[in-house]
Design a protein around this motif. Structure first.
Motif, mmCIF file in Angstrom:
data_model
loop_
_atom_site.group_PDB
_atom_site.id
_atom_site.type_symbol
_atom_site.label_atom_id
_atom_site.label_comp_id
_atom_site.label_asym_id
_atom_site.label_seq_id
_atom_site.Cartn_x
_atom_site.Cartn_y
_atom_site.Cartn_z
ATOM 1 N N ARG A 140 -5.029 2.014 5.691
ATOM 2 C CA ARG A 140 -4.807 2.851 6.869
ATOM 3 C C ARG A 140 -3.586 2.382 7.672
ATOM 4 O O ARG A 140 -2.928 1.402 7.313
ATOM 5 C CB ARG A 140 -6.057 2.817 7.758
ATOM 6 N N ILE A 141 -3.317 3.068 8.778
ATOM 7 C CA ILE A 141 -2.225 2.715 9.693
ATOM 8 C C ILE A 141 -2.840 2.047 10.918
ATOM 9 O O ILE A 141 -3.624 2.663 11.649
ATOM 10 C CB ILE A 141 -1.407 3.960 10.093
ATOM 11 N N TRP B 57 5.723 2.734 9.048
ATOM 12 C CA TRP B 57 5.681 1.917 7.829
ATOM 13 C C TRP B 57 5.207 0.490 8.095
ATOM 14 O O TRP B 57 4.425 -0.056 7.332
ATOM 15 C CB TRP B 57 7.061 1.879 7.170
ATOM 16 N N ASP C 229 1.475 0.104 8.186
ATOM 17 C CA ASP C 229 0.695 0.487 7.011
ATOM 18 C C ASP C 229 0.026 -0.770 6.451
ATOM 19 O O ASP C 229 0.679 -1.781 6.189
ATOM 20 C CB ASP C 229 1.604 1.118 5.962
ATOM 21 N N PRO D 263 1.644 11.238 5.424
ATOM 22 C CA PRO D 263 0.344 10.669 5.038
ATOM 23 C C PRO D 263 -0.551 11.746 4.438
ATOM 24 O O PRO D 263 -0.557 12.896 4.889
ATOM 25 C CB PRO D 263 -0.210 10.145 6.369
ATOM 26 N N ALA E 157 -3.308 8.775 7.306
ATOM 27 C CA ALA E 157 -2.977 7.521 6.627
ATOM 28 C C ALA E 157 -2.491 7.799 5.213
ATOM 29 O O ALA E 157 -2.845 8.810 4.604
ATOM 30 C CB ALA E 157 -4.190 6.597 6.582
ATOM 31 N N TRP E 158 -1.663 6.862 4.693
ATOM 32 C CA TRP E 158 -1.225 6.911 3.301
ATOM 33 C C TRP E 158 -2.285 6.218 2.436
ATOM 34 O O TRP E 158 -2.086 5.095 1.964
ATOM 35 C CB TRP E 158 0.125 6.220 3.136
#
Length: 522
Positions: free
Chosen positions: A254-255, A276, A279, A303, A324-325
């Motif tokens: 997650r961020i 970034w 992250d 994301p 989130a990515w």
């Protein structure tokens, strides 16, 4: 979809190393060129010098050949948490079917495929709906399913162009459960390993622990997966023993720190770079040395979690989860071993290729595209795709078995085929030869098959003939190919050239084709 410009392409290769490691082949090449210059300076006669120059240049160019791969292949990867949804009608844009240069391999990793007890049991008896969709889409394009592995909702599929099948060998799959103290497979990993023209590759599709506060648990789970997954292959028993490893899936990182409003405004304003540094995977890579061995392209796409279904808007439910990515694709080239002092002092040893062939048979991985495909809305995740170029020197380019049909084939009479073992391998009397219609979807998608010779294993270069009963042959005409399937290598190790089966006279009698009576179709 947002595609990265060419300037963002990333390259990793098996010949690269740190300054301390150096490159043996480059050192030797420099030595040979230095010898060449000495020859020119100290030449005593034209003939003598000419021979020495020729010999030294020969060696130098051979070393150059070791450094430069000679073949390039395109790999297209997909990771998608499908959230138990049924597949969409069309996946053409997901697979980039018309991409140029043409794609050679597809690796597709899905998470949260519907795995309710009734559905999972039915999928055990037949292919699941997602596998069917990809097979039906890729089959007509000349791609064959090489293998697949499933653990509850985790599914991993590998497809290859038919011409590559005989050179994909030693296929093995495995899985690791990490859900509910390692007893439940809703989380964990499924993997496939194989050799591709002799290069050992492993693909690891993961679904790691959810929620913001579990970043360290996700790293621990991945480390546990790497430690526990093993294969029955003597030189690559573990994941990280492979020359190239692709790690991908819903990794669930997650961020951190930034609030929901800041994250969303950064995304809407196209300022993804502001996110970034927070992250979690990026942060963990700075702390964990084993993660630093994995490369990843820049996160130049939005994301991919969490979205409203059938929409391109982020979660508007009461929970309003922070984007989130979570869905990622990373890769690792096996690092070269540090040279020992003994190696440095021994010129003869220094000219010997590394044991794993990394110098003589290098492989380079270049990422061409790393992005998400926003148009798909069946899930609360967006799929992520990665397109790669694999540049390598083949260890071999000859099939293990040569096959050919003999004479004319039709269902009006028994047919004859011949096969020859070209190289000794772990053949078995359980091996079989399948008759496939061109465009077949998997090794089990044959029209008929015959067992190889049952009484004894053949000698290398021995020509063996087998007959195929006419009643097992298709009645209608079509383009077909013969394939030799090795049960020990779990793959097709030989293919014939394409050939025609003629329409049988019985086809009209059984009403499969129209009859022409006095110029009128009946």
């Amino acid at each position: 979809m947002d595609l990265l410009p060419d300037s963002s392409r990333l390259r990793s290769d098996s010949t690269s190393s740190s300054a301390s490691q150096g490159s043996r082949s480059k050192t030797i090449l420099r030595q040979r060129l230095a010898e060449l210059m000495t020859c020119i300076e100290d030449m005593s006669s034209d003939d003598e010098a000419g021979e020495e120059v020729s010999r030294t240049l020969d060696e130098a160019f051979q070393l150059c050949g070791r450094l430069l791969p000679t073949d390039a292949f395109r790999l297209h990867m997909v990771t998608w948490n499908v959230a138990t949804a049924e597949p969409p009608e069309d996946v053409a844009s997901l697979l980039q079917l018309n991409d140029q240069p043409a794609i050679d391999l597809y690796v597709i990793g899905l998470q949260e495929v519907n795995a309710t007890p009734v559905r999972f049991l039915s999928d055990l008896m037949a292919e699941d709906s997602w596998s069917h969709l990809f097979m039906d889409t890729l089959g007509p394009k000349g791609f064959v399913k090489v293998t697949s592995v499933r653990m509850q909702g985790l599914l991993l599929l590998v497809f290859a162009k038919m011409m590559h099948l005989p050179f994909i060998r030693n296929i093995q799959t495995t899985y690791t459960r990490t859900g509910i103290f390692g007893y439940w497979g809703n989380k964990g990993a499924v993997s496939v390993r194989f050799s591709f023209y002799g290069h050992m590759m492993c693909f690891l599709n993961c679904h790691l622990a959810a929620h913001m506060h579990n970043a360290l648990q996700r790293v621990d789970e991945f480390e546990y997966i790497l430690e526990t997954q093993d294969f029955d292959i003597f030189d690559t028993p573990h994941v990280l023993d492979h020359k190239v490893v692709f790690w991908f899936g819903d990794l669930n990182f997650r961020i951190e720190d930034h609030g929901l409003h800041f994250v969303r405004s950064s995304i809407n304003g196209g300022r993804l770079n502001l996110l970034w540094s927070k992250d979690q995977l990026t942060m963990m890579k700075k702390k964990e040395p084993f993660l630093q061995e994995f490369d990843e392209g820049p996160l130049n796409f939005k994301p991919t979690y969490k979205f409203d279904r059938k929409a391109e808007s982020y979660d508007t439910s009461g929970k309003k989860r922070k984007p989130a990515w979570t869905d990622r694709i990373l890769w690792r080239i096996k690092p070269k071993s540090l040279p020992s002092e003994e190696d440095d002092d021994d010129d003869e040893k220094a000219s010997t290729p590394a044991d794993d062939g990394q110098e003589e048979y290098p492989i380079m991985v270049t990422q061409n595209t790393y992005t998400s495909v926003m148009s798909y809305g069946v899930s609360d995740h967006k799929p992520v795709i990665g397109n790669f170029t694999l540049e390598l020197r083949k260890y071999f380019d000859t099939q293990l078995v040569d096959l050919a049909p003999a004479g004319e084939w039709s269902a009006d009479h028994d047919a004859l085929l011949s096969y020859t073992i070209l190289e000794d391998f772990m053949s078995s009397t359980w091996d079989w030869i399948g008759l496939y219609k061109v465009g077949f979807k998997s090794a089990s998608d044959y029209k008929t098959f015959v067992w190889v010779r049952e009484n004894e294993l053949p000698e290398v270069n021995e020509v063996i003939e087998k007959s195929v009963v006419k009643d097992d042959l298709p009645l209608l005409s079509g383009e077909y190919v013969l394939g030799y399937y090795s049960t020990n290598l779990n793959s097709i190790v030989g293919l014939s050239d394409n050939f025609q089966i003629l329409e049988s006279k019985r086809a009209a009698m059984e009403g499969l084709v129209s009859k022409d009576i006095n110029g009128i179709d009946k």
